[in-house]
Design a protein around this motif. Structure first.
Motif, PDB file in Angstrom:
ATOM      1  N   HIS A 203     -37.126   6.067 -37.116  1.00 28.27           N
ATOM      2  CA  HIS A 203     -36.439   4.413 -37.040  1.00 28.27           C
ATOM      3  C   HIS A 203     -35.407   3.797 -37.442  1.00 28.27           C
ATOM      4  N   ALA A 204     -35.005   3.538 -36.203  1.00 29.90           N
ATOM      5  CA  ALA A 204     -33.511   2.630 -36.679  1.00 29.90           C
ATOM      6  C   ALA A 204     -33.374   1.214 -36.840  1.00 29.90           C
ATOM      7  N   TRP A 205     -33.381   0.174 -37.923  1.00 28.58           N
ATOM      8  CA  TRP A 205     -33.129  -1.254 -38.292  1.00 28.58           C
ATOM      9  C   TRP A 205     -31.665  -1.712 -38.076  1.00 28.58           C
ATOM     10  N   ALA A 206     -31.484  -2.985 -38.499  1.00 21.70           N
ATOM     11  CA  ALA A 206     -30.252  -3.420 -38.171  1.00 21.70           C
ATOM     12  C   ALA A 206     -30.811  -4.519 -38.670  1.00 21.70           C
ATOM     13  N   TYR A 207     -29.709  -4.977 -40.043  1.00 15.51           N
ATOM     14  CA  TYR A 207     -29.895  -5.990 -40.731  1.00 15.51           C
ATOM     15  C   TYR A 207     -28.804  -7.271 -40.023  1.00 15.51           C
ATOM     16  N   LEU A 208     -28.880  -8.650 -39.697  1.00 13.79           N
ATOM     17  CA  LEU A 208     -28.717  -9.229 -38.670  1.00 13.79           C
ATOM     18  C   LEU A 208     -27.306 -10.051 -39.444  1.00 13.79           C
ATOM     19  N   PRO A 209     -27.425  -9.946 -40.454  1.00 12.99           N
ATOM     20  CA  PRO A 209     -25.440 -10.238 -41.383  1.00 12.99           C
ATOM     21  C   PRO A 209     -25.174  -8.918 -40.975  1.00 12.99           C
ATOM     22  N   ASP A 210     -25.511  -7.925 -41.534  1.00 13.78           N
ATOM     23  CA  ASP A 210     -24.619  -6.261 -41.166  1.00 13.78           C
ATOM     24  C   ASP A 210     -24.118  -6.966 -39.729  1.00 13.78           C
ATOM     25  N   VAL A 211     -24.669  -6.748 -38.932  1.00 16.88           N
ATOM     26  CA  VAL A 211     -24.653  -6.720 -37.377  1.00 16.88           C
ATOM     27  C   VAL A 211     -23.334  -7.762 -37.185  1.00 16.88           C
ATOM     28  N   ALA A 212     -23.587  -8.712 -37.594  1.00 12.60           N
ATOM     29  CA  ALA A 212     -22.101  -9.639 -37.223  1.00 12.60           C
ATOM     30  C   ALA A 212     -21.144  -9.515 -38.163  1.00 12.60           C
ATOM     31  N   GLU A 213     -21.121  -9.164 -39.101  1.00 12.45           N
ATOM     32  CA  GLU A 213     -20.260  -8.635 -39.823  1.00 12.45           C
ATOM     33  C   GLU A 213     -19.334  -7.594 -39.340  1.00 12.45           C
ATOM     34  N   THR A 214     -20.260  -6.551 -38.983  1.00 16.45           N
ATOM     35  CA  THR A 214     -19.699  -5.213 -38.135  1.00 16.45           C
ATOM     36  C   THR A 214     -18.919  -5.730 -37.173  1.00 16.45           C
ATOM     37  N   PHE A 215     -19.417  -7.108 -36.520  1.00 16.34           N
ATOM     38  CA  PHE A 215     -18.515  -7.211 -34.853  1.00 16.34           C
ATOM     39  C   PHE A 215     -17.877  -7.770 -35.699  1.00 16.34           C
ATOM     40  N   LEU A 216     -17.315  -9.280 -36.921  1.00 18.57           N
ATOM     41  CA  LEU A 216     -16.654  -9.782 -36.729  1.00 18.57           C
ATOM     42  C   LEU A 216     -15.282  -9.036 -36.833  1.00 18.57           C
ATOM     43  N   ARG A 217     -15.408  -7.786 -38.064  1.00 18.43           N
ATOM     44  CA  ARG A 217     -14.099  -6.891 -38.633  1.00 18.43           C
ATOM     45  C   ARG A 217     -13.705  -5.706 -37.068  1.00 18.43           C
ATOM     46  N   LEU A 218     -14.506  -5.404 -35.863  1.00 20.99           N
ATOM     47  CA  LEU A 218     -13.873  -4.961 -34.621  1.00 20.99           C
ATOM     48  C   LEU A 218     -13.382  -6.162 -34.035  1.00 20.99           C
ATOM     49  N   LEU A 219     -13.705  -7.198 -34.128  1.00 16.08           N
ATOM     50  CA  LEU A 219     -13.209  -7.892 -33.645  1.00 16.08           C
ATOM     51  C   LEU A 219     -11.345  -8.272 -34.257  1.00 16.08           C
ATOM     52  N   GLU A 220     -11.597  -8.393 -35.180  1.00 17.75           N
ATOM     53  CA  GLU A 220     -10.023  -8.341 -36.532  1.00 17.75           C
ATOM     54  C   GLU A 220      -9.353  -7.064 -36.154  1.00 17.75           C
ATOM     55  N   ARG A 221      -9.787  -6.172 -35.466  1.00 16.92           N
ATOM     56  CA  ARG A 221      -8.566  -5.199 -35.032  1.00 16.92           C
ATOM     57  C   ARG A 221      -8.876  -5.164 -33.569  1.00 16.92           C
ATOM     58  N   ALA A 222      -8.992  -5.517 -32.748  1.00 19.74           N
ATOM     59  CA  ALA A 222      -9.639  -6.135 -31.304  1.00 19.74           C
ATOM     60  C   ALA A 222      -8.342  -5.063 -30.540  1.00 19.74           C
ATOM     61  N   ASP A 223      -6.875  -5.621 -31.167  1.00 25.14           N
ATOM     62  CA  ASP A 223      -5.688  -5.626 -30.104  1.00 25.14           C
ATOM     63  C   ASP A 223      -5.504  -3.428 -31.035  1.00 25.14           C
ATOM     64  N   ARG A 224      -6.577  -3.301 -31.368  1.00 26.16           N
ATOM     65  CA  ARG A 224      -6.080  -1.635 -31.532  1.00 26.16           C
ATOM     66  C   ARG A 224      -7.390  -1.289 -31.024  1.00 26.16           C
ATOM     67  N   LEU A 225      -8.453  -1.783 -29.696  1.00 25.29           N
ATOM     68  CA  LEU A 225      -9.504  -1.308 -29.754  1.00 25.29           C
ATOM     69  C   LEU A 225      -9.125  -0.967 -28.120  1.00 25.29           C
ATOM     70  N   PRO A 226      -9.974  -0.154 -27.956  1.00 30.68           N
ATOM     71  CA  PRO A 226      -9.767   0.376 -26.707  1.00 30.68           C
ATOM     72  C   PRO A 226     -10.260  -1.284 -25.358  1.00 30.68           C
ATOM     73  N   ALA A 227     -10.353  -0.976 -24.533  1.00 29.55           N
ATOM     74  CA  ALA A 227     -10.223  -2.342 -23.038  1.00 29.55           C
ATOM     75  C   ALA A 227     -11.981  -2.800 -23.097  1.00 29.55           C
ATOM     76  N   PHE A 228     -12.448  -1.242 -23.589  1.00 22.26           N
ATOM     77  CA  PHE A 228     -14.011  -0.954 -23.983  1.00 22.26           C
ATOM     78  C   PHE A 228     -14.787  -0.232 -24.784  1.00 22.26           C
ATOM     79  N   GLY A 229     -14.936  -0.930 -26.255  1.00 22.74           N
ATOM     80  CA  GLY A 229     -15.129  -0.256 -27.064  1.00 22.74           C
ATOM     81  C   GLY A 229     -16.447  -0.696 -27.263  1.00 22.74           C
ATOM     82  N   ARG A 230     -17.673   0.791 -27.498  1.00 23.43           N
ATOM     83  CA  ARG A 230     -19.067   0.742 -27.953  1.00 23.43           C
ATOM     84  C   ARG A 230     -19.335   1.417 -28.610  1.00 23.43           C
ATOM     85  N   TYR A 231     -19.580   1.084 -29.831  1.00 18.47           N
ATOM     86  CA  TYR A 231     -19.762   1.385 -31.018  1.00 18.47           C
ATOM     87  C   TYR A 231     -21.568   1.620 -31.437  1.00 18.47           C
TER      88      TYR A 231
END
Length: 344
Positions: A203-231
């Protein structure tokens, strides 16, 4: 309220669902990254004292004008809202995302969206990649597929979307999830663990602070991501359905604590009389088979996935829930979830 000039110069993020699990974790992470967070709620005056770091505005995610007004000046919109208690998805989920999309298009904001595994059926198990077949078994799954379809359409029209899919959420200050309302009883020492999964099924679990950190690191690279980035996030993968209970045992210092199976048969018998159990019972297939999310695409972008060691994550979660001597979060239920945030 009057804000100092430096505060007003910070980039603005509108967080819809700032009192929920993933929305709350993202709001906290955005503030730490230097964002000015605006949070919308139907009763903001009740929350301003508890969360003074946010700019609270009155509004309802079901009201397009409210969302549009709250989004004014925002460069980011976090869509962290879901109907409580698994109920009324057909009437609420899609109108809410439509309002967020319209607001983002109007102000030129990016959308951050937590994904779910509801989108998938057994044809795609056990390993889910971003492009796995989305053939869900349930009405909730079909709604989530349509939600992502609308986000993809918005991305084609020029609104960037960053979607992060993860397993079952758990973490501090998040009481509406399986961990807090299914596995243990908030506000009391852990005397037993209720395991909803089938032994041997990962079963897959996700620790919320890790989820938030993942979003923020992606957001910091947003200019290099596709228009629809699914991860996808791998999170904490419980390989045999017993490892989360084992972590709880270690953290509370009781290696022999009893682990009971969730009473799925009883829930099935009671579902005609209890709508919440009917909704929960519909999703039981997610606990009966191994499901893991492949994070190869995420690691290619970030280099690594943010990951808190499981015992530290469980310690922080149990402390927040008042199971290790601290004040508790909202109370749970013997039979499982009372409400659902935008996690699963």
């Amino acid at each position: 309220m009057t804000y100092p000039p430096r505060f007003l110069e910070q980039p603005l993020a509108l967080v819809l669902g700032a009192t929920g699990g993933v929305g709350g974790a993202l709001a906290e992470a955005l503030v730490k990254r230097g964002y000015r967070v605006r949070a919308m709620h139907r009763r903001p005056e009740q929350l301003a004292k508890a969360h003074p770091a946010y700019e609270w505005v009155k509004g309802d995610a079901m009201n397009a004008a409210d969302v549009r007004a709250a989004a004014e000046g925002a460069g980011v919109i976090v869509h962290g809202v879901n109907p409580p208690g698994y109920r009324n998805w057909g009437e609420l989920v899609l109108p809410m995302i439509d309002n967020t999309i319209a607001a983002a298009q109007a102000v030129g904001a990016r959308i951050l969206m937590p994904g779910t595994i509801y989108n998938f059926g057994p044809d795609s198990f056990p390993l889910l990649v971003e492009d796995s077949l989305q053939a869900p078994l349930t009405s909730k799954g079909r709604i989530r597929v349509e939600l992502e379809r609308r986000l993809e359409a918005a991305a084609r029209d020029g609104t960037q979307v960053i979607l992060v899919r993860a397993g079952d959420f758990f973490g501090p200050n998040a009481g509406n999830n399986w961990f807090a309302q299914g596995l243990i009883k908030p506000g009391k020492p852990v005397r037993f663990v209720i395991n909803p999964g089938r032994q041997g099924a990962g079963h897959a679990w996700a620790y919320l602070p890790d989820v938030a950190e993942t979003f923020l690191r992606l957001l910091e690279r947003a200019d290099r991501l596709p228009a629809f980035g699914r991860y996808h996030m791998d999170g904490f993968f419980d390989e045999d359905g017993l490892q989360m209970a084992g972590a709880i045992r270690r953290v509370v210092g009781q290696p022999d604590i009893r682990v009971w199976s969730f009473p799925w048969a009883l829930a099935g018998l009671a579902r005609p009389f209890m709508p919440l159990l009917r909704e929960i019972h519909e999703m039981r297939y997610l606990w009966r088979q191994t499901i893991r999310l492949d994070n190869t695409r995420l690691r290619a972008v970030l280099g690594e996935e943010p990951h808190t060691p499981i015992d530290l994550a469980v310690t922080a979660t149990l402390t927040s829930l008042g199971c290790l001597g601290e004040p508790s979060s909202p109370k749970g239920s013997r039979f499982g979830l009372q409400a659902s945030e935008a996690g699963r």
